[in-house]
Design a protein around this motif. Sequence first.
Motif: not given
Length: 140
Positions: A20-27, A70-79
Amino acid sequence: MDITEVARRSGVAASTLRFYEQKGLIASIGRRGLRRVFAPGVLERLAMIALGRAAGFSLQEIALMFAPDGKVRIDRQMLAAKAEELESTIGKLSTMRDHLRHAAACTAPSHMECPNFRRYLQSAAARKLTETKRRPNRQR
């Protein structure tokens, strides 16, 4: 928290955390000896990743759910699109469940003598043919 503690508290394997760190999901925020160290907020982020994976989102789609800060930003259309995809999948699975239950309880001497089973069989063959025509270049 070092990587061992994050793995223990989150239930996510250390190898997955590194991935996940390698993929940039966490640091990680640094190292303690040879071990990566993470901020406590990583647990919430891992929970968000787990929720996204459970809903069927790809890691790439999940990465889009986090802003650069790092903040959550969810696209409502994607949901909404994922909810529609899940609704379609649920419909297909419900139909398959009903067909399997019928086949299991069918009193015909053989499944091939059951008119309902033969209809299901023809429907499945037609569906497969339609899918194949839509994706001619994919290997099957």
